[in-house]
Design a protein around this motif. Structure first.
Motif, mmCIF file in Angstrom:
data_model
loop_
_atom_site.group_PDB
_atom_site.id
_atom_site.type_symbol
_atom_site.label_atom_id
_atom_site.label_comp_id
_atom_site.label_asym_id
_atom_site.label_seq_id
_atom_site.Cartn_x
_atom_site.Cartn_y
_atom_site.Cartn_z
ATOM 1 N N MET A 63 0.819 -1.188 0.163
ATOM 2 C CA MET A 63 -0.137 0.079 0.017
ATOM 3 C C MET A 63 0.934 1.239 -0.015
ATOM 4 O O MET A 63 1.849 1.330 0.618
ATOM 5 N N PRO A 64 0.470 2.245 -0.639
ATOM 6 C CA PRO A 64 1.319 3.555 -0.685
ATOM 7 C C PRO A 64 1.402 4.154 0.762
ATOM 8 O O PRO A 64 0.567 4.011 1.651
ATOM 9 N N ALA A 65 2.708 4.848 1.063
ATOM 10 C CA ALA A 65 2.922 5.198 2.229
ATOM 11 C C ALA A 65 2.158 6.065 2.774
ATOM 12 O O ALA A 65 1.709 6.261 3.973
ATOM 13 N N VAL A 66 1.457 7.154 1.775
ATOM 14 C CA VAL A 66 0.541 8.080 2.461
ATOM 15 C C VAL A 66 -0.391 7.524 3.158
ATOM 16 O O VAL A 66 -1.168 8.478 4.048
ATOM 17 N N LEU A 67 -1.186 6.365 2.656
ATOM 18 C CA LEU A 67 -2.107 5.765 3.449
ATOM 19 C C LEU A 67 -1.965 5.577 4.912
ATOM 20 O O LEU A 67 -3.134 5.649 5.607
ATOM 21 N N TYR A 68 -0.699 5.186 5.427
ATOM 22 C CA TYR A 68 -0.540 4.945 6.736
ATOM 23 C C TYR A 68 -0.387 6.423 7.253
ATOM 24 O O TYR A 68 -0.809 6.300 8.461
ATOM 25 N N PRO B 248 -8.169 -0.647 -8.871
ATOM 26 C CA PRO B 248 -9.555 -0.880 -8.154
ATOM 27 C C PRO B 248 -9.678 -1.996 -7.439
ATOM 28 O O PRO B 248 -10.607 -2.082 -6.475
ATOM 29 N N GLU B 249 -9.046 -3.085 -7.907
ATOM 30 C CA GLU B 249 -9.169 -4.243 -7.270
ATOM 31 C C GLU B 249 -8.613 -4.265 -5.499
ATOM 32 O O GLU B 249 -8.829 -5.147 -4.790
ATOM 33 N N ARG B 250 -8.072 -2.927 -5.267
ATOM 34 C CA ARG B 250 -7.629 -3.029 -3.845
ATOM 35 C C ARG B 250 -8.122 -1.734 -3.244
ATOM 36 O O ARG B 250 -7.555 -1.362 -2.057
ATOM 37 N N ARG B 251 -9.240 -1.372 -3.801
ATOM 38 C CA ARG B 251 -9.829 -0.079 -3.108
ATOM 39 C C ARG B 251 -10.240 -0.397 -1.713
ATOM 40 O O ARG B 251 -10.118 0.314 -0.730
ATOM 41 N N GLY B 252 -10.836 -1.461 -1.475
ATOM 42 C CA GLY B 252 -11.428 -1.930 -0.086
ATOM 43 C C GLY B 252 -10.269 -1.938 0.793
ATOM 44 O O GLY B 252 -10.403 -1.377 1.886
ATOM 45 N N ARG B 253 -9.129 -2.545 0.481
ATOM 46 C CA ARG B 253 -8.058 -2.657 1.732
ATOM 47 C C ARG B 253 -7.341 -1.151 1.791
ATOM 48 O O ARG B 253 -7.050 -0.850 2.941
ATOM 49 N N ALA B 254 -7.446 -0.410 0.498
ATOM 50 C CA ALA B 254 -6.697 1.108 0.579
ATOM 51 C C ALA B 254 -7.560 1.814 1.796
ATOM 52 O O ALA B 254 -7.369 2.512 2.690
ATOM 53 N N LEU B 255 -9.088 1.658 1.724
ATOM 54 C CA LEU B 255 -9.846 2.202 2.306
ATOM 55 C C LEU B 255 -10.061 1.881 4.055
ATOM 56 O O LEU B 255 -9.858 2.646 4.701
ATOM 57 N N SER B 256 -9.761 0.580 4.126
ATOM 58 C CA SER B 256 -9.739 0.042 5.355
ATOM 59 C C SER B 256 -8.466 0.659 6.184
ATOM 60 O O SER B 256 -8.669 1.032 7.169
#
Length: 386
Positions: A1-6, A121-129
């Motif tokens: 996951m991109p570091a900015v999400l953390y 798109p297939e990783r949107r759920g994990r990115a949002l979580s």
């Protein structure tokens, strides 16, 4: 996951703590301002209404701004609101500070819009979580820690702490967030069509319904737990921490399940589990271990629903995702307020231990909305998204 999400998750931890920490220290706050506890409790109403009404307007006003500038504005508003609250000498000033904080809560929608734009798109759920993980962590750690600081010292201490933390994470975002991010800003273009889309309306309605269900109990979590079983203050705090940790697990598992099985199927299971736990809550009276188990399962199901819901919005109208998510947040806060008001009206009739049954019909209605959706929502053709 991109570091900015953390970094977004860390920021949401700060915002979630600031949003809800006052609910645990209303008694010293009321005493300090010379008002009744019921009047002091309006700090939650002020925040909820400001979040519901002002956050979408700020999204629209900053729609053409670079996302970095909009994010930093949101944090500045939240920090200013915290400072106003911590230095308030009257309830009026405190409520105005909470309004500022509610306006700054637009950060969560901005971060969600960036999250879905920087992953496939297939990783949107994990990115949002991951982005929403901070909110769950605030229930498990931020709010209990802030409550302890407020009771041990003064109610202003945790509020000043949140203000300082906002400045700190704002500085990190200023340094680390790219100046240009390929994420859409909010605009009125296409909003009317999106807002009339039955699939979008169902998402918003579902959020409203299941938050009414959840907060018919969560708004009175302490009294409900004490009515079910006699608990010491330490046992009550531990139970609330476990509930918060279950929310962390739910946030992560909800994002994973949404990507793996699809958001609609995931939501069906989560709502079925939530409704079953609401049936069982009153039946655990006198059985503390059973109460904890039911509340933990409730937390996993309840907190896990936000990510699949947001994914549905992003899949349906990607270019309007930030604003649609912000309006979904408005439904969240309206549901929070309605759940608290509804259960408050029934508490004298049913008692605290049966409040879960007040919210049960709303959980079932939320489940019914899924019957109108396919197992996976249809994506609009690329030409329609242009």
């Amino acid at each position: 996951m991109p570091a900015v999400l953390y970094l977004f998750a860390l920021t949401n931890l700060v915002i979630g703590t600031g949003a809800f920490v006052l609910s645990g220290i209303l008694q010293p706050l009321a005493a300090s301002l010379g008002v009744r506890v019921a009047a002091a409790g309006q700090v939650m109403t002020a925040y909820a209404l400001a979040s519901a009404l002002l956050a979408p307007l700020i999204l629209l006003a900053t729609g053409r701004w670079p996302r970095k500038r909009a994010v930093l504005l949101a944090l500045a508003l939240f920090a200013a609101g915290c400072a106003a609250c911590a230095s308030a000498g009257s309830l009026t000033t405190l409520l105005l500070g909470r309004v500022l904080m509610g306006a700054g809560s637009v950060f969560t929608a901005l971060a969600a819009g960036v999250a879905v734009a920087v992953v496939p798109p297939e990783r949107r759920g994990r990115a949002l979580s991951l982005t929403f993980l901070g909110m769950s962590l605030s229930y498990a750690f931020g709010v209990p820690l802030g409550t302890w600081l407020g009771l041990a010292h003064s109610w202003q201490v945790p509020v000043w702490g949140v203000a300082g933390a906002c400045v700190a994470v704002g500085a990190l975002l200023m340094l680390l967030l790219p100046a240009r991010i390929g994420a859409p800003g909010a605009s009125f273009r296409g909003l009317g069509q999106a807002a009339r889309d039955p699939a979008i309306l169902r998402v918003w309605l579902r959020t409203l319904l299941y938050f009414i269900a959840i907060f018919s109990v969560f708004a009175y979590a302490g009294p409900v737990l004490l009515a079910l079983n006699p608990l010491t203050p330490a046992q009550l705090s531990l139970t609330l921490v476990l509930f918060g940790l279950s929310g962390v697990a739910g946030t992560l598992s909800g994002g994973w399940a949404g990507d793996r099985f699809g958001p609609i199927r995931t939501l069906r299971v989560q709502l079925l589990v939530l409704a079953a736990m609401m049936v069982l809550v009153p039946l655990t009276r006198g059985h503390p271990v059973a109460t904890v188990v039911v509340f933990v399962v409730w937390g996993v199901a309840g907190f896990g629903m936000m990510s699949p819901q947001q994914v549905l919005l992003a899949q349906r109208w990607p270019e309007q995702a930030p604003l649609l998510m912000s309006l979904n947040g408005s439904m969240l806060y309206v549901g929070t307020a309605l759940g608290a008001a509804l259960s408050g009206a029934f508490v004298d009739v049913l008692g605290f231990h049966r409040l879960a049954w007040v919210g049960l019909p709303f959980a079932l209605l939320a489940l019914v909305t899924l019957w109108f959706d396919a197992a996976q929502p249809a994506r609009r053709p690329a030409s329609a998204e242009a």
